[in-house]
Design a protein around this motif. Structure first.
Motif, short mmCIF file in Angstrom:
data_model
loop_
_atom_site.label_atom_id
_atom_site.label_comp_id
_atom_site.label_asym_id
_atom_site.label_seq_id
_atom_site.Cartn_x
_atom_site.Cartn_y
_atom_site.Cartn_z
N GLN A 123 102.28 107.79 103.25
CA GLN A 123 103.20 106.68 103.51
C GLN A 123 102.47 105.40 103.92
OE1 GLN A 123 106.47 106.62 103.06
NE2 GLN A 123 106.43 108.76 102.31
N VAL A 124 101.38 105.54 104.66
CA VAL A 124 100.59 104.40 105.10
C VAL A 124 99.39 104.25 104.20
CG1 VAL A 124 99.22 103.43 106.98
CG2 VAL A 124 101.36 104.63 107.48
N GLN A 125 99.13 103.02 103.81
CA GLN A 125 98.02 102.72 102.94
C GLN A 125 97.21 101.57 103.52
OE1 GLN A 125 99.10 101.39 99.00
NE2 GLN A 125 97.09 101.87 98.15
N LEU A 126 95.91 101.71 103.52
CA LEU A 126 94.99 100.66 103.92
C LEU A 126 94.15 100.30 102.71
CD1 LEU A 126 93.69 102.00 107.37
CD2 LEU A 126 95.63 100.48 106.94
N VAL A 127 94.11 99.02 102.38
CA VAL A 127 93.38 98.56 101.22
C VAL A 127 92.36 97.52 101.65
CG1 VAL A 127 93.51 97.46 98.97
CG2 VAL A 127 95.33 99.01 99.71
N GLU A 128 91.08 97.80 101.37
CA GLU A 128 90.01 96.89 101.71
C GLU A 128 89.63 96.04 100.51
OE1 GLU A 128 88.65 100.94 103.67
OE2 GLU A 128 89.44 100.31 101.71
N SER A 129 89.07 94.88 100.80
CA SER A 129 88.53 94.03 99.76
C SER A 129 87.44 93.15 100.37
CB SER A 129 89.61 93.16 99.12
OG SER A 129 90.19 92.27 100.07
N GLY A 130 86.63 92.56 99.51
CA GLY A 130 85.63 91.61 99.96
C GLY A 130 84.20 92.10 99.91
N VAL B 36 75.05 90.77 98.23
CA VAL B 36 74.66 89.51 98.83
C VAL B 36 73.20 89.61 99.26
CG1 VAL B 36 75.38 90.17 101.16
CG2 VAL B 36 75.32 87.75 100.52
N GLN B 37 72.50 88.50 99.25
CA GLN B 37 71.12 88.46 99.71
C GLN B 37 71.05 88.47 101.22
OE1 GLN B 37 69.33 84.99 97.85
NE2 GLN B 37 68.58 86.23 96.15
N ALA B 38 69.94 88.98 101.74
CA ALA B 38 69.73 88.95 103.18
C ALA B 38 69.89 87.53 103.71
CB ALA B 38 68.35 89.50 103.52
N GLY B 39 70.57 87.43 104.83
CA GLY B 39 70.86 86.14 105.41
C GLY B 39 72.18 85.56 104.98
N GLY B 40 72.80 86.14 103.98
CA GLY B 40 74.06 85.65 103.48
C GLY B 40 75.24 86.18 104.27
N SER B 41 76.42 85.87 103.77
CA SER B 41 77.66 86.21 104.46
C SER B 41 78.66 86.84 103.51
CB SER B 41 78.29 84.96 105.08
OG SER B 41 77.45 84.37 106.05
N LEU B 42 79.50 87.69 104.06
CA LEU B 42 80.63 88.26 103.37
C LEU B 42 81.79 88.35 104.34
CD1 LEU B 42 79.16 91.25 101.32
CD2 LEU B 42 80.13 89.16 100.37
N ARG B 43 82.99 88.32 103.80
CA ARG B 43 84.19 88.48 104.61
C ARG B 43 85.01 89.63 104.03
NH1 ARG B 43 87.52 85.72 108.27
NH2 ARG B 43 89.78 85.90 107.90
N LEU B 44 85.18 90.66 104.82
CA LEU B 44 85.98 91.80 104.43
C LEU B 44 87.41 91.64 104.92
CD1 LEU B 44 83.56 94.78 105.25
CD2 LEU B 44 83.68 93.37 103.17
N SER B 45 88.34 92.10 104.11
CA SER B 45 89.75 92.05 104.46
C SER B 45 90.35 93.43 104.31
CB SER B 45 90.50 91.06 103.56
OG SER B 45 89.99 89.76 103.68
N CYS B 46 91.34 93.72 105.13
CA CYS B 46 92.06 94.98 105.05
C CYS B 46 93.50 94.73 105.42
CB CYS B 46 91.44 96.02 105.99
SG CYS B 46 92.39 97.56 106.11
N ALA B 47 94.40 95.23 104.61
CA ALA B 47 95.83 95.13 104.87
C ALA B 47 96.45 96.52 104.91
CB ALA B 47 96.52 94.27 103.82
N ALA B 48 97.21 96.77 105.95
CA ALA B 48 97.93 98.03 106.08
C ALA B 48 99.36 97.85 105.62
CB ALA B 48 97.90 98.51 107.53
N SER B 49 99.86 98.82 104.90
CA SER B 49 101.24 98.77 104.43
C SER B 49 101.87 100.14 104.54
CB SER B 49 101.31 98.25 102.99
OG SER B 49 100.63 99.13 102.11
N GLY B 50 103.20 100.17 104.48
CA GLY B 50 103.93 101.41 104.57
C GLY B 50 104.87 101.42 105.76
#
Length: 123
Positions: free
Chosen positions: A1-8, A12-26
């Motif tokens: 019933q509950v779902q978590l979906v990640e993205s992002g 990436v090269q060392a020193g770089g940046s990323l932004r992860l996102s997660c949304a819960a539904s259900g």
């Protein structure tokens, strides 16, 4: 019933940046906390960062000062801003939520997990 979906995740090269996102539904009644864990081959899954419903945060020592966790309670979402990435940050990152499902009475707090998103940091 509950779902978590990640993205992002991504490469990436060392020193770089990323932004992860997660949304819960259900059928969610309330969320006690959300966070991110990561796992590499041969290692136990470890906590990276977590945030409670009241806004309290917790970080692994290895990411303090580089990663920032944030939340959007209205969207049942959690984010992980990762800066100054290092090769040792390479892992599958899993979104986690500790929550009660929408039952009467509400269920106990239980952990739910996303399928993971791969972060690869090149040297």
């Amino acid at each position: 019933q509950v779902q978590l979906v990640e993205s992002g995740g991504g490469l990436v090269q060392a020193g770089g940046s990323l932004r992860l996102s997660c949304a819960a539904s259900g059928s969610i009644f309330s969320i006690n906390a959300m966070g991110w864990h990561r796992q590499v081959p041969g290692k136990q899954r470890e906590l990276v960062a977590a945030v409670t419903s009241s806004g309290r945060t917790d970080y692994a020592d290895s990411v303090k000062g580089r990663f920032t966790i944030s939340r959007d309670n209205a969207k049942n979402a959690v984010y992980l801003q990762m800066n100054s990435l290092k090769p040792e940050d390479t892992a599958v990152y899993y979104c986690n939520a500790n929550l009660k499902i929408m039952t009467f009475p509400p269920g106990n707090d239980r952990n739910y997990w996303g399928k993971g998103t791969l972060v690869t940091v090149s040297s």
